[in-house]
Design a protein around this motif. Structure first.
Motif, short mmCIF file in Angstrom:
data_model
loop_
_atom_site.label_atom_id
_atom_site.label_comp_id
_atom_site.label_asym_id
_atom_site.label_seq_id
_atom_site.Cartn_x
_atom_site.Cartn_y
_atom_site.Cartn_z
N GLY A 94 107.99 161.61 40.14
CA GLY A 94 107.86 162.95 40.69
C GLY A 94 109.14 163.77 40.60
N CYS A 95 110.28 163.10 40.50
CA CYS A 95 111.57 163.80 40.42
C CYS A 95 111.93 164.23 39.01
CB CYS A 95 112.69 162.91 40.97
SG CYS A 95 112.66 162.72 42.75
N ILE A 96 111.27 163.67 38.01
CA ILE A 96 111.63 163.95 36.62
C ILE A 96 111.57 165.44 36.29
CG2 ILE A 96 110.94 163.60 34.21
CD1 ILE A 96 110.22 160.71 34.99
N THR A 154 99.16 161.92 39.58
CA THR A 154 99.22 162.89 40.67
C THR A 154 100.66 163.08 41.14
OG1 THR A 154 97.00 162.23 41.37
CG2 THR A 154 98.29 163.52 42.93
N ALA A 155 101.42 161.98 41.18
CA ALA A 155 102.83 162.07 41.58
C ALA A 155 103.60 162.99 40.63
CB ALA A 155 103.46 160.68 41.59
N LEU A 156 103.32 162.87 39.34
CA LEU A 156 104.00 163.73 38.35
C LEU A 156 103.59 165.18 38.50
CD1 LEU A 156 105.87 163.91 35.89
CD2 LEU A 156 103.87 163.48 34.43
N ILE A 157 102.31 165.41 38.75
CA ILE A 157 101.81 166.78 38.94
C ILE A 157 102.50 167.43 40.15
CG2 ILE A 157 99.81 168.16 39.60
CD1 ILE A 157 98.11 166.19 37.92
N PRO A 200 115.92 161.49 46.49
CA PRO A 200 116.80 161.58 45.32
C PRO A 200 117.16 163.02 44.96
CG PRO A 200 114.57 160.93 44.66
CD PRO A 200 114.61 160.89 46.15
N VAL A 201 116.24 163.95 45.17
CA VAL A 201 116.50 165.35 44.82
C VAL A 201 117.66 165.90 45.63
CG1 VAL A 201 115.58 167.70 44.93
CG2 VAL A 201 114.16 165.85 44.05
#
Length: 274
Positions: A94-96, A154-157, A200-201
Motif C-alpha cells: 500500500g505504501c508503494i 485492495t491494499a494496493l488500490i 512507514p509513510v
C-alpha cells in the motif's frame, strides 16, 4: 518569552494529535492555527517541525498495537505470526504508490498547492465526497470485515488513494478511508489499515525532513520539537481510541459536514485577508 513558544508547541501538538487520525485534514487546521499563533522560529524549522511532530502521532499507533504488529511475539501462534507478516506485506504494498509518486511530486505540490485556496477547496470537496460515498454505501454489505482478510489488490488500490493526500487539505486518513470503503472494506478495516499504512509513510516523511534540515539545532528548538512530539503522542492515543469506537456504530458523514464548514471558514477568512 520561551514559555510562550512552548505553549504554542503544545497547542500545535494537540492539533496534530487530533487531526492526523480523524479524516479532517491536519494541514487545514495547521494553516488556521499558524495564522493566529506562529512559532517564533525560522521557516525551515517550522516546515520540519510540522512534519516531524507526526512521529509522536505515529508512535501512538505503534504503542497501541505493538503486540499486534510484532511478528516475533512469543504469545502468538504460528498462524498469528504469519498473519502479522502478511499484514506488514500489505502495508508495504500500500505504501508503494505514495513512495514512488510522492517522492517525485511532493516538493512540487508543497510549492504550488500549499495555500489557503487549495486547502479550502479540498476540504469542501472531500467533505462532499464523504457524504456521497456514505449514502452510496448505506445499502452495501462490505466484503472485507476483518483486516486479516484484506487482499493485496485492495491494499494496493487503497495505496493509490493515499497518493491523493499529496494535495494539501485532502487528509491522508480521509483519502485512504474513502478508498477502503469504496472498494469493499468495512469502516473499521479501512480505519485500521489507514493507521498501519501511516507507519512507514510518516517515518519516511519525517526522516526526509530531518535529513533536509540537518542536525544543527539550538537547545530551544530541540525542546519545542520534543514537546510537540510528546503532546501529539498523548493526544493521538485518545484520538485513535475514539475513532475506532466511533466507526463501529457510526458513518463518516459528520466528518464530511465538518470538513465543508471548515473549508468555508478557511476560504472566507483568507478571502477577506486578501
Amino acid at each position: 518569552m520561551f514559555t510562550l513558544e512552548i505553549i504554542k508547541a503544545i497547542v500545535l501538538g494537540i492539533v496534530e494529535g487530533l487531526t492526523e487520525w480523524l479524516p479532517v485534514s491536519s494541514t487545514g487546521h495547521m494553516i488556521l492555527v499558524d495564522e493566529f499563533m506562529s512559532l517564533n522560529v525560522s521557516k525551515a524549522f517550522m516546515d520540519m517541525f510540522l512534519v516531524v511532530i507526526q512521529l509522536g502521532a505515529i508512535l501512538a499507533v505503534v504503542a497501541l498495537n505493538f503486540d499486534r504488529l510484532n511478528p516475533f511475539s512469543k504469545r502468538k501462534t504460528y498462524l498469528k505470526k504469519r498473519q502479522t507478516i502478511s499484514l506488514w506485506g500489505k502495508v508495504i504494498v500500500g505504501c508503494i504508490p505514495a513512495a514512488v509518486i510522492g517522492l517525485a511530486f511532493n516538493d512540487y505540490m508543497e510549492e504550488h498547492f500549499m495555500n489557503a485556496q487549495v486547502v479550502a477547496f479540498t476540504l469542501i470537496l472531500y467533505g462532499v465526497l464523504f457524504i456521497i460515498v456514505e449514502n452510496y454505501n448505506k445499502h452495501r454489505t462490505p466484503s472485507i470485515k476483518d483486516i486479516d482478510y484484506l487482499d493485496y489488490k485492495t491494499a494496493l488500490i487503497i495505496g493509490f488513494f493515499q497518493v491523493l493526500s499529496l494535495v494539501p487539505g485532502t487528509s491522508r486518513s480521509g483519502s485512504t478511508i474513502l478508498g477502503g470503503i469504496l472498494f469493499g472494506t468495512s469502516r473499521v478495516v479501512a480505519t485500521e489499515y489507514t493507521f498501519f499504512l501511516a507507519i512507514p509513510v510518516m517515518f519516511g516523511a519525517s526522516a526526509l525532513k530531518l535529513f533536509k534540515f540537518g542536525f544543527n539545532y539550538i537547545f530551544e528548538e530541540v525542546i519545542l520539537l520534543l514537546v510537540g512530539m510528546v503532546v501529539a503522542f498523548i493526544v493521538s492515543i485518545i484520538s485513535i481510541k475514539f475513532l475506532l469506537r466511533y466507526v463501529r456504530t457510526n458513518d463518516f458523514k459528520a466528518f464530511g459536514w465538518y470538513r465543508i464548514i471548515l473549508g468555508l471558514i478557511v476560504f472566507v477568512y483568507f478571502y477577506f485577508q486578501g
